[in-house]
Enzyme design. Sequence first.
Site, PDB file in Angstrom:
ATOM      1  N   ILE A  72     -20.531  -5.501   3.229  1.00 23.17           N
ATOM      2  CA  ILE A  72     -20.731  -6.864   2.737  1.00 23.17           C
ATOM      3  C   ILE A  72     -20.766  -7.760   3.966  1.00 23.17           C
ATOM      4  O   ILE A  72     -19.757  -7.924   4.653  1.00 23.17           O
ATOM      5  CB  ILE A  72     -19.596  -7.299   1.784  1.00 23.17           C
ATOM      6  CG1 ILE A  72     -19.380  -6.259   0.676  1.00 23.17           C
ATOM      7  CG2 ILE A  72     -19.883  -8.669   1.210  1.00 23.17           C
ATOM      8  CD1 ILE A  72     -20.559  -6.035  -0.220  1.00 23.17           C
TER       9      ILE A  72
ATOM     10  N   LYS B  73      -5.954  -9.175  11.545  1.00 20.63           N
ATOM     11  CA  LYS B  73      -5.840 -10.606  11.257  1.00 20.63           C
ATOM     12  C   LYS B  73      -5.167 -11.368  12.399  1.00 20.63           C
ATOM     13  O   LYS B  73      -4.254 -10.860  13.040  1.00 20.63           O
ATOM     14  CB  LYS B  73      -5.060 -10.796   9.960  1.00 20.63           C
ATOM     15  CG  LYS B  73      -5.676 -10.057   8.782  1.00 20.63           C
ATOM     16  CD  LYS B  73      -4.654  -9.786   7.700  1.00 20.63           C
ATOM     17  CE  LYS B  73      -5.170  -8.783   6.707  1.00 20.63           C
ATOM     18  NZ  LYS B  73      -4.148  -8.339   5.760  1.00 20.63           N
TER      19      LYS B  73
ATOM     20  N   ARG C 272       3.239  -2.613   0.837  1.00 19.26           N
ATOM     21  CA  ARG C 272       4.374  -2.987   1.694  1.00 19.26           C
ATOM     22  C   ARG C 272       4.417  -4.500   1.833  1.00 19.26           C
ATOM     23  O   ARG C 272       3.536  -5.217   1.355  1.00 19.26           O
ATOM     24  CB  ARG C 272       4.195  -2.373   3.088  1.00 19.26           C
ATOM     25  CG  ARG C 272       2.860  -2.762   3.729  1.00 19.26           C
ATOM     26  CD  ARG C 272       2.762  -2.355   5.183  1.00 19.26           C
ATOM     27  NE  ARG C 272       1.412  -2.471   5.712  1.00 19.26           N
ATOM     28  CZ  ARG C 272       0.822  -3.576   6.086  1.00 19.26           C
ATOM     29  NH1 ARG C 272       1.466  -4.735   5.976  1.00 19.26           N
ATOM     30  NH2 ARG C 272      -0.413  -3.579   6.569  1.00 19.26           N
TER      31      ARG C 272
ATOM     32  N   VAL D 116       2.583  -8.801   7.094  1.00 25.06           N
ATOM     33  CA  VAL D 116       2.954  -9.650   8.225  1.00 25.06           C
ATOM     34  C   VAL D 116       2.876 -11.115   7.814  1.00 25.06           C
ATOM     35  O   VAL D 116       3.720 -11.936   8.166  1.00 25.06           O
ATOM     36  CB  VAL D 116       2.023  -9.384   9.433  1.00 25.06           C
ATOM     37  CG1 VAL D 116       2.387 -10.285  10.612  1.00 25.06           C
ATOM     38  CG2 VAL D 116       2.065  -7.918   9.850  1.00 25.06           C
TER      39      VAL D 116
END
Length: 486
Positions: free
Chosen positions: A211, A245, A300, A303
């Site tokens: 994408i 990120k 999980r 961050v």
Amino acid sequence: MPVKLKKINKVLIANRGEIALRIGRTVKELGLKAIAVYEKADSESHFIRLADDAIMIGDRPRKEYLDIEKILWAARKSGADAIHPGYGFLSENADFSAACEKAGIIFIGPPPQIIRDMGNKVVARKIMENARVLTVPGTEDLAPGDEGLKQATSFADKYGYPVMLKASSGGGGRGIRKIKNEEELKIQLPLVRMETLTAFNDDRIYLEKCIESPRHIEIQILADHHGNIIHLGSRDCSIQRRHQKLLEIAPADLPADVLGAMYDAAIRGARAAGYINAGTVEFLVDSKTNEFWFMEMNTRLQVEHTVTEELTGIDIVRQQIKIAEGDALDIAANRVHMMGKAIQVRINAEDPKNNFMPEGGKTLEVYQSPGGPGVRLDGVVYQGYRIPTDYDSLMVKMTVRGYDWEQTIQRLKRSLNNFLIVGPKTTIPFYLAICDEPDFIAGKFDTGYLETHEEIFNYPEQEREVAKLTRLIAEIHARKMNPYAY
């Protein structure tokens, strides 16, 4: 079946650095004991000092934190009845969750089969499809050798290039390649398989339709043992480097009906997976049409969970612990409101102009952090801290909150300008450049932002005068004299 309540008294935190400290704070707020584990290289680290007990588990950097038997040994030695894995290391390891279960120790996270299912991107996609959640078209796990290449080229011929080659058990941006043509596919397929085996001890890979320049949107969810599932809003994590990120924003700036559909899809998918505890459902969103597709689910603590906490007022780690004890969620879905805007930046000891090269081995000669309204810091560094060469380069996460987007950017810029770190190069000037970039100010960004805005790397190199003065003052204090006095 009734859910058995299990009271937790001691939590062993199977992690290090800022996330170990962050988890420990909530553990203590709940009146529980926090147990730290550490490798010898971390023996002077701040997170150890703030734990109720600390156990050294070995002297092999990065290896001991991944050693399930040593973590369980430390839990038995300390009398811990629960383990929180944090993020990274063993946090998404189904064998670790299973080993805790077998040892009679509560794993503060999902059961092993859920981690196993959602950790395999191919299986996770099938679960979402069964829950009527749109997924990006992709292959099964590719067969080894020529058969796998044949499967891959057939898929690419059908959907067109570019395509994404991915690790089935991947994460953290590893084992991912954007493939532009068949020649690249032939070259990269064995390389990615080898990288995947090294990183995850699993050489399964698959192909997915690419994408182009999407937005990367996350939905944070909480699910208990009683069948209750709620979402805690959205995060936009589109600004990335190498699929990792850098800057996270909450909530995502999307139309209300699109966000509502994503919330519903995330909850349906989590329910279909039988999900328990905190998790994040991640989607790719077409920047032009706002169509969205399921990408993966992280099993999980993320961050970037701090931006969600700052806007909702909900302590996600606290909820993880209460869910692990068997409690029902006491947060009504209509109580979850995201007031204002929040941004988290990861302040790393890296040189953005040099391909984000880590600055390990350097010392923080000066460290002065900002404060004031709407500023949260999660970190363990201090003046005199030496950046480790054995671990990641994250020093501190800074989360700022404002009434609206304009105020939040202004607050981020003010906080970055007031953040003095002298010694290693950091990502601070890089983020300051982003704060002044017109498209960012207008809220226009996607996963290709860094590639299409190369001018943000042209920030000035010169050291600010205030930083020079602060370093001089620190040196005078250290030497008990002015080294430049005549």
